[in-house]
Scaffold this motif. Structure first.
Motif, PDB file in Angstrom:
ATOM      1  N   TYR A  80      40.787  36.992  33.599  1.00 16.97           N
ATOM      2  CA  TYR A  80      41.197  36.950  35.003  1.00 16.97           C
ATOM      3  C   TYR A  80      42.219  38.049  35.255  1.00 16.97           C
ATOM      4  O   TYR A  80      43.045  38.355  34.380  1.00 16.97           O
ATOM      5  N   TYR A  81      42.162  38.615  36.446  1.00 17.92           N
ATOM      6  CA  TYR A  81      43.005  39.759  36.788  1.00 17.92           C
ATOM      7  C   TYR A  81      43.819  39.432  38.025  1.00 17.92           C
ATOM      8  O   TYR A  81      43.276  38.952  39.031  1.00 17.92           O
ATOM      9  N   ILE A  82      45.123  39.674  37.977  1.00 13.15           N
ATOM     10  CA  ILE A  82      46.006  39.423  39.112  1.00 13.15           C
ATOM     11  C   ILE A  82      46.581  40.761  39.565  1.00 13.15           C
ATOM     12  O   ILE A  82      47.352  41.399  38.833  1.00 13.15           O
ATOM     13  N   ILE A 128      47.901  57.850  40.245  1.00 15.13           N
ATOM     14  CA  ILE A 128      47.491  56.589  39.617  1.00 15.13           C
ATOM     15  C   ILE A 128      46.311  56.003  40.395  1.00 15.13           C
ATOM     16  O   ILE A 128      46.099  56.335  41.569  1.00 15.13           O
ATOM     17  N   LEU A 129      45.556  55.138  39.739  1.00 10.89           N
ATOM     18  CA  LEU A 129      44.508  54.394  40.443  1.00 10.89           C
ATOM     19  C   LEU A 129      45.178  53.385  41.363  1.00 10.89           C
ATOM     20  O   LEU A 129      46.122  52.690  40.943  1.00 10.89           O
ATOM     21  N   LYS A 160      41.342  50.244  40.664  1.00 11.27           N
ATOM     22  CA  LYS A 160      41.450  49.392  39.469  1.00 11.27           C
ATOM     23  C   LYS A 160      40.371  48.308  39.482  1.00 11.27           C
ATOM     24  O   LYS A 160      39.747  48.018  38.452  1.00 11.27           O
ATOM     25  N   LYS A 161      40.157  47.690  40.646  1.00  9.32           N
ATOM     26  CA  LYS A 161      39.155  46.624  40.728  1.00  9.32           C
ATOM     27  C   LYS A 161      37.753  47.152  40.440  1.00  9.32           C
ATOM     28  O   LYS A 161      36.955  46.493  39.772  1.00  9.32           O
ATOM     29  N   LYS A 208      35.507  45.899  37.204  1.00 11.21           N
ATOM     30  CA  LYS A 208      34.170  45.319  37.387  1.00 11.21           C
ATOM     31  C   LYS A 208      33.161  46.027  36.484  1.00 11.21           C
ATOM     32  O   LYS A 208      32.356  45.384  35.791  1.00 11.21           O
ATOM     33  N   GLU A 209      33.185  47.355  36.484  1.00 10.16           N
ATOM     34  CA  GLU A 209      32.260  48.126  35.643  1.00 10.16           C
ATOM     35  C   GLU A 209      32.563  47.908  34.160  1.00 10.16           C
ATOM     36  O   GLU A 209      31.639  47.789  33.330  1.00 10.16           O
TER      37      GLU A 209
END
Length: 329
Positions: free
Chosen positions: A5-7, A269-270, A275-276, A280-281
């Motif tokens: 999970y990513y926050i 920076i991204l 980043k999302k 995902k990739e």
């Protein structure tokens, strides 16, 4: 299979009964199924208490922290359940014995260079890329004749520098770059490489923690007091195979554009959107399976990382000499 999970937002963790919630600054609440988690990646500012850490420990969930710029800060890892003094003693012996250490360092460089050349194979119709590949191969051939770790690192550095020079011929013109810059990254391509490598290091670290290996005892990179250097060693194998493959796909399919970056005074920076898209990739790549020719079953790219750890353990305890992954597909 448990998930990551990513926050990306800032907020706080709150517990109600046996469920945790992430509450962002707008008071939007999202439940966190801790019993279905493997890792949490935190890119925003998050407040939490010891109840949250205790819950992560009970469910063996790791939490990785990144700063605003997407640089890895550290990991909270629950008390290790995979402990083997026998393995650690033998792992350390292979570091202390110069010949044994050199053998392993060369294996990491050899596999990394193999995967870099593999990435360029589809682009060798460009004369410039073909020339770079020849030069990379000639430097790789020198690996048998060097002995000291700094010399092995030097060969790896030269090969990687040549490899990055080829990117200008195979990626869209808006992502051209002059050189690899890390801290800070100076342009979009350097920014996405740095972010991808950070994610790769933590993915490798997670797989190392599932085995008896000690992540601080390494062979190509010098062990130190502030880093998990074995994850850097093993990541050398997987950066070209995974990170660079994801970057090539995202940029050549124009899924990530220059608008997915944030341009600061002295760095690029991204942004969260970028980043999302990368995450995902990345997760799709990790879940991709390949028919393993020895195991005779499908194995995910993520599990290939664990297999590399198991092969190292067999090498340390004298069961089987380590041969690094060289993708055959």
């Amino acid at each position: 299979m448990n998930k990551d999970y990513y926050i990306f937002k800032s907020g706080r963790m709150r517990r109600k009964n046996n469920t945790f919630y992430f509450i962002d600054k707008e008071e939007n609440k999202k439940s966190l199924p801790v019993h279905q988690m493997e890792n949490i990646y935190v890119f925003g500012k998050v407040d939490f208490n010891t109840d949250f850490l205790n819950m992560l420990t009970q469910h063996n969930v790791r939490i990785h922290f990144y700063n605003y710029y997407g640089f890895y800060n550290g990991t909270y890892y629950p008390r290790s359940r995979q402990v083997s003094g026998f393995t650690v003693v033998n792992q350390s012996n292979h570091y202390l014995n110069e010949v044994k250490r050199q053998y392993l360092a060369k294996q990491f460089v050899s596999s990394s260079a193999f995967h870099m050349l593999r990435n360029l194979r589809n682009h060798k119709n460009y004369d410039e890329v073909a020339s770079i590949m020849e030069s990379m191969q000639s430097h790789l051939d020198l690996l048998d004749n060097v002995q000291r770790i700094p010399e092995i690192m030097g060969v790896e550095g030269t090969i990687r520098q040549l490899y990055y020079a080829s990117f200008n011929y195979i990626l869209p013109a808006e992502f051209a770059f002059d050189e690899r810059t890390k801290r800070p990254p100076k342009d979009p391509l350097n920014a996405i490489i740095s972010f991808g490598n950070s994610i790769c290091y933590t993915t490798v670290l997670t797989e190392i923690y599932k085995t008896h290996l000690d992540p601080t005892v390494s062979f190509l990179h010098e062990p130190s007091t502030k880093r998990f250097s074995l994850s850097l060693d093993i990541a050398e194998i997987f950066k070209p195979l995974l990170v660079d493959a994801v970057i090539f796909a995202l940029l050549n399919r124009k899924q990530i554009k220059t608008s997915d970056f944030e341009y600061l005074e002295d760095m690029v920076i991204l942004n969260d959107s970028g980043k999302k898209k990368f995450i995902k990739e990345w997760n799709g790549k990790l879940e991709t399976t390949i028919k393993h020719r020895r195991l005779k079953r499908n194995v995910s790219y993520k599990y290939f990382i664990r297999l590399e750890c198991y092969k190292l353990i067999k090498h340390f305890i004298g069961d089987q000499q380590y041969k690094p992954l060289k993708a055959w597909w």
